[in-house]
Design an enzyme around this catalytic site. Structure first.
Site, short mmCIF file in Angstrom:
data_model
loop_
_atom_site.label_atom_id
_atom_site.label_comp_id
_atom_site.label_asym_id
_atom_site.label_seq_id
_atom_site.Cartn_x
_atom_site.Cartn_y
_atom_site.Cartn_z
N GLU A 122 0.85 -1.19 0.00
CA GLU A 122 0.00 0.00 0.00
C GLU A 122 0.89 1.24 0.00
OE1 GLU A 122 -3.42 -0.26 2.44
OE2 GLU A 122 -3.94 1.85 2.23
N ARG A 123 0.64 2.11 -0.95
CA ARG A 123 1.44 3.33 -1.13
C ARG A 123 2.92 3.01 -1.36
NH1 ARG A 123 -3.16 5.64 -2.30
NH2 ARG A 123 -4.61 5.59 -0.57
N ASN A 164 -3.22 -1.84 7.57
CA ASN A 164 -4.48 -2.43 7.11
C ASN A 164 -4.19 -3.93 7.02
OD1 ASN A 164 -5.91 -0.01 6.87
ND2 ASN A 164 -5.06 0.36 4.84
N GLU A 245 -10.64 4.39 9.17
CA GLU A 245 -10.80 4.08 7.74
C GLU A 245 -11.39 2.68 7.52
OE1 GLU A 245 -6.93 4.93 5.97
OE2 GLU A 245 -7.55 7.00 5.70
N ARG A 278 -2.27 3.44 16.92
CA ARG A 278 -2.22 4.63 16.07
C ARG A 278 -3.34 5.63 16.40
NH1 ARG A 278 -2.68 3.82 10.47
NH2 ARG A 278 -0.91 5.04 9.78
N LYS A 313 0.77 10.57 13.52
CA LYS A 313 1.36 11.10 12.28
C LYS A 313 1.85 12.52 12.52
CE LYS A 313 -1.18 8.32 8.93
NZ LYS A 313 -1.96 8.26 7.69
N ASP A 318 -2.85 14.12 7.08
CA ASP A 318 -2.32 12.87 6.51
C ASP A 318 -1.10 13.10 5.62
OD1 ASP A 318 -2.06 10.24 5.89
OD2 ASP A 318 -3.75 10.13 4.52
N GLU A 340 5.07 9.29 13.75
CA GLU A 340 4.96 8.50 12.51
C GLU A 340 5.21 9.45 11.34
OE1 GLU A 340 1.60 5.79 12.09
OE2 GLU A 340 1.61 6.08 9.91
N GLU A 346 3.78 9.15 -0.73
CA GLU A 346 2.38 9.00 -1.14
C GLU A 346 1.83 10.30 -1.73
OE1 GLU A 346 -0.23 7.73 2.01
OE2 GLU A 346 -2.04 8.13 0.84
N HIS A 474 -4.41 18.54 0.56
CA HIS A 474 -5.29 17.45 0.10
C HIS A 474 -6.02 17.78 -1.19
CE1 HIS A 474 -6.82 13.52 0.66
NE2 HIS A 474 -6.42 13.46 1.91
N TRP A 494 -12.64 13.07 2.37
CA TRP A 494 -11.71 12.46 1.43
C TRP A 494 -11.65 13.27 0.13
CZ3 TRP A 494 -13.07 6.49 1.97
CH2 TRP A 494 -12.51 6.03 3.17
C1 GCV Z 1 -2.38 2.27 5.28
C2 GCV Z 1 -3.86 7.23 4.32
C3 GCV Z 1 -3.37 6.38 3.19
C4 GCV Z 1 -3.74 4.92 3.40
C5 GCV Z 1 -3.14 4.47 4.74
C6 GCV Z 1 -3.72 5.37 5.83
C7 GCV Z 1 -3.13 5.02 7.19
O1 GCV Z 1 -5.24 7.30 4.32
O2 GCV Z 1 -3.89 6.86 1.99
O3 GCV Z 1 -3.21 4.16 2.35
O4 GCV Z 1 -3.46 3.13 5.00
O5 GCV Z 1 -3.39 6.70 5.55
O6 GCV Z 1 -2.14 5.64 7.54
O7 GCV Z 1 -3.65 4.15 7.86
#
Ligand code: GCV
Length: 672
Positions: A122-123, A164, A245, A278, A313, A318, A340, A346, A474, A494
């Site tokens: 992912e990413r 995820n 999410e 998290r 984060k 994000d 984080e 990304e 964003h 989003w």
């Molecule tokens: C791993 C953002 C990213 C998702 C990521 C999420 C997270 O939304 O686009 O890909 O999922 O952050 O940090 O959990």
């Protein structure tokens, strides 16, 4: 005799000066270990000893009795010392009388891999998962190389799989596989951690619930911890994305984040394991997504078990090209927090754009939270640090030689958050790029190291300028690669429209006391600084304020003009990188030169796409002309709006021969 024109003469002179200089072949697979002596050679040249009086991961390099010594508190410390000596040698700081004593600032310095069990990442923009989950065997050689690279910059932990998470990571087959990886990583002083899925007891064992207060659920996690530690005695612990999410979590059972984290913490505590929980949570109903982490976690301050750390984060939304630091860093007093960062790009052009994050992270770590009065920088508020990795199966690990700089910078800042981004950039260049044959060090410094360092240092601001300047954020389309300021379908937080709020009156998100009051999640005097237009830093202006198009900035120009000028400046900066890079051809291996040349071409073209899309779209509201001194737009808004870039099956954006993005109508808008 005919006079030789000046330009031709200059060309002849340049050719004469560079004729004896030959770039050394390299392809980027050496990363930042390319220029140093092999570690085995370093070991053979020094005397080492473990000195329990030294900090566990610390080392001391010194000369005595005509011999170079490395003393260390442990095997891990010794390894850090060896790489520190290797680095010092490349940097010409290892002369006679060398005396260097160091220990890491944070105990936990982790990479988070968002790698899936089907091998996608992912990413991830450097190929499939470097762990090769679907292969018969683990990729031993790559894991060793990774271990060496991590250890060389002082990293000591890896979360192997995506937050995820797939529950299967905790089945017997995967635990056995993870144990094999852990056996290798251990040799490099790296502990192994896993991301878990909240619903694992339900999926793997058929339990009826995931309620953290249910005794059966609690026992399941205790049994699972016992099973993991039987296979991996030094297992580090769990990383958890819960109630975020679409991921399930304790709130689904009417429980809190603390209830959930503490249940897992109890299961891991007997073995010394930790839970990294998290704080990336945000419900679609919140009026300001940036407010939510503080709203959810502040009431729980002090309720988390000792072996729980809240992973936050860097910014409240994000990983945007620029965000203020997350206000949580200045709010939690009785709860451990960890940083984080996102190493993978990304939101900064994937592995196509040159965007050095040393400056991004320095800005965040140095920011004063005022939690304990002035002099409370973010770096001191957190007790540990993690970075979302940018690694994959790509032979150079990162998909772009310049993306390697971010892995390096993350490691160095995790070791010592007080290091400067410029120093780190300088170190990285000297260790990564081999000095051409026939070139003197002074010339290499001046003609290659300095201009490349300048590029790195200017690169993140360039991305901010051509993607989303002045606090805009964003503005991305679905893949997070290209612009889509027009997007307003689907979940509001989003969509770009939720964040820029452009209308005929102006643009920006009002987070002042008159708006979402996000400013008051910061401690004074920062809250008032952000709230007041006169003191809000201009690079965060539209993050905190909704302003009219004719609002005057400190330059005396209108907001509209400044938005256009920033987009223009971003493109011009990337064009200056391209021009510099053209001049560096005599000093860089053709393989690395070509790779970078192509990517800088793509970056400049993408910058124009961002400018055309954002300026063109915002102009439909501002109704104003572009200022006279900016480059005219390449494409009008009509052929861009509602379109996005063609991507391959791994999500990598596609560009044509000229480096221009291949823009197309997304499937959902195409006529049948
Ligand atoms: C791993 C953002 C990213 C998702 C990521 C999420 C997270 O939304 O686009 O890909 O999922 O952050 O940090 O959990």
């Amino acid at each position: 005799m005919r006079a030789i024109p000046f330009a031709a003469l200059a060309g002849l002179l340049l050719a004469a000066c560079t004729a004896s200089v030959r770039p050394v072949e390299q392809d980027g697979t050496g990363l930042w270990l390319a220029a140093g002596r092999p570690v085995d050679a370093i070991i053979a040249s020094v005397e080492t000893q473990i000195d329990p009086a030294l900090p566990a991961e610390g080392f001391h390099i010194y000369d005595a009795g005509g011999v170079r010594h490395i003393d260390a508190g442990s095997e891990a410390g010794l390894r850090y010392g060896l790489y520190a000596l290797q680095r010092a040698e490349v940097l010409k700081q290892a002369g006679p009388g060398m005396d260097l004593q160091e220990k890491p600032y944070y105990d936990l310095r982790l990479l988070n891999h968002w790698d899936n069990l089907d091998d996608t990442v992912e990413r991830g923009y450097a190929g499939l998962s470097m762990w090769e989950w679907t292969a018969a065997d683990i990729p031993v050689e790559r894991i060793r190389r990774y271990g060496e690279l991590c250890a060389s910059v002082g990293l000591n932990g890896s979360v192997l799989n995506n937050v995820n998470s797939n529950p299967l990571i905790l089945d017997a087959e995967h635990i056995a596989r993870v144990a094999k990886i852990a056996d290798i990583l251990r040799e490099y002083g790296i502990k192994t951690y896993l991301s878990i899925k909240w619903t694992s007891p339900i999926t793997l064992s058929g339990l009826k619930s995931g309620d953290p207060l249910d005794p059966k659920v609690r026992q399941w996690w205790k049994d699972k911890a016992a099973e993991i530690y039987a296979a991996i005695p030094d297992f580090g612990g769990f990383l958890v994305k819960a109630n975020s999410e679409g991921q399930a979590g304790p709130q689904d059972y009417g429980r809190t984040h603390a209830d959930g984290a503490n249940m897992l913490a109890e299961a891991l505590a007997p073995y010394g394991g930790i839970v990294m929980w998290r704080a990336f949570v945000y419900a679609p109903t919140s009026p300001d997504r940036a407010n939510q982490a503080v709203e959810e976690f502040l009431p729980l301050d002090g309720q988390f078990a000792d072996n729980v750390i809240i992973q936050v984060k860097n910014g409240p939304v994000d990983f945007q090209p620029r965000e203020p630091f997350s206000p949580l860093f200045g709010k939690l007093r009785n709860t451990k927090t960890m940083m984080e960062f996102q190493i993978t790009q990304e939101y900064l052009g994937f592995s196509n754009h040159l965007a050095y994050h040393g400056t991004t992270w320095e800005e965040c770590l140095d920011a004063d939270t005022y939690r304990d009065g002035p002099g409370s920088p973010v770096a001191k508020m957190v007790t540990a640090i993690a970075g979302v990795a940018n690694t994959g199966q790509d032979p150079n690990f990162c998909g772009y030689v310049f993306a390697q700089a971010n892995w390096y910078a993350f490691g160095r800042l995790a070791w010592n958050p007080e290091l400067g981004a410029e120093q780190i950039a300088d170190e990285w260049i000297r260790q990564t790029f081999l000095m051409p044959e026939g070139m003197k060090e002074k010339a290499f410094d001046k003609k290659f190291v300095a201009p490349v360092r300048d590029i790195l240092m200017a690169s993140r601001e360039a991305v901010v300028d051509y993607e989303m300047p002045l606090g805009l954020h964003h503005l991305f389309g679905g893949t997070h690669y290209g612009p889509a300021p027009w997007e307003r379908l689907g979940r509001p937080d989003w969509t770009p429209a939720y964040y820029h709020k452009a209308d005929s009156a102006g643009i920006g998100f009002d987070r002042t006391r008159a708006g979402s009051d996000n400013v008051d999640q910061y401690n004074e005097p920062l809250a008032s600084t952000y709230n007041d237009l006169a003191t809000c830093p201009e690079n965060l202006l539209l993050w905190f304020h909704h302003l009219p198009w004719d609002y005057k900035l400190s330059s005396g120009k209108t907001l509209w003009d400044e938005i256009c000028l920033h987009y223009d400046r971003g493109i011009k900066t990337v064009e200056s990188f391209r021009a510099t890079w053209q001049g560096l051809k005599p000093y860089v291996s053709p393989a690395l030169w070509e790779e970078t040349d192509r990517k800088l071409t793509i970056q400049a073209s993408d910058g124009r796409w961002w400018r055309d899309a954002c300026v063109g779209y915002f102009q439909t509201f501002s109704g104003r002309p572009l200022p006279a001194d900016v480059e005219p737009r390449r494409t009008p808004i009509d052929p861009l709006i509602y379109r996005s870039i063609l991507s391959d099956r791994l999500g990598m954006p596609q560009h044509d021969e000229a480096g221009d993005p291949i823009i197309m109508m997304p499937r959902r808008f195409r006529r049948p």
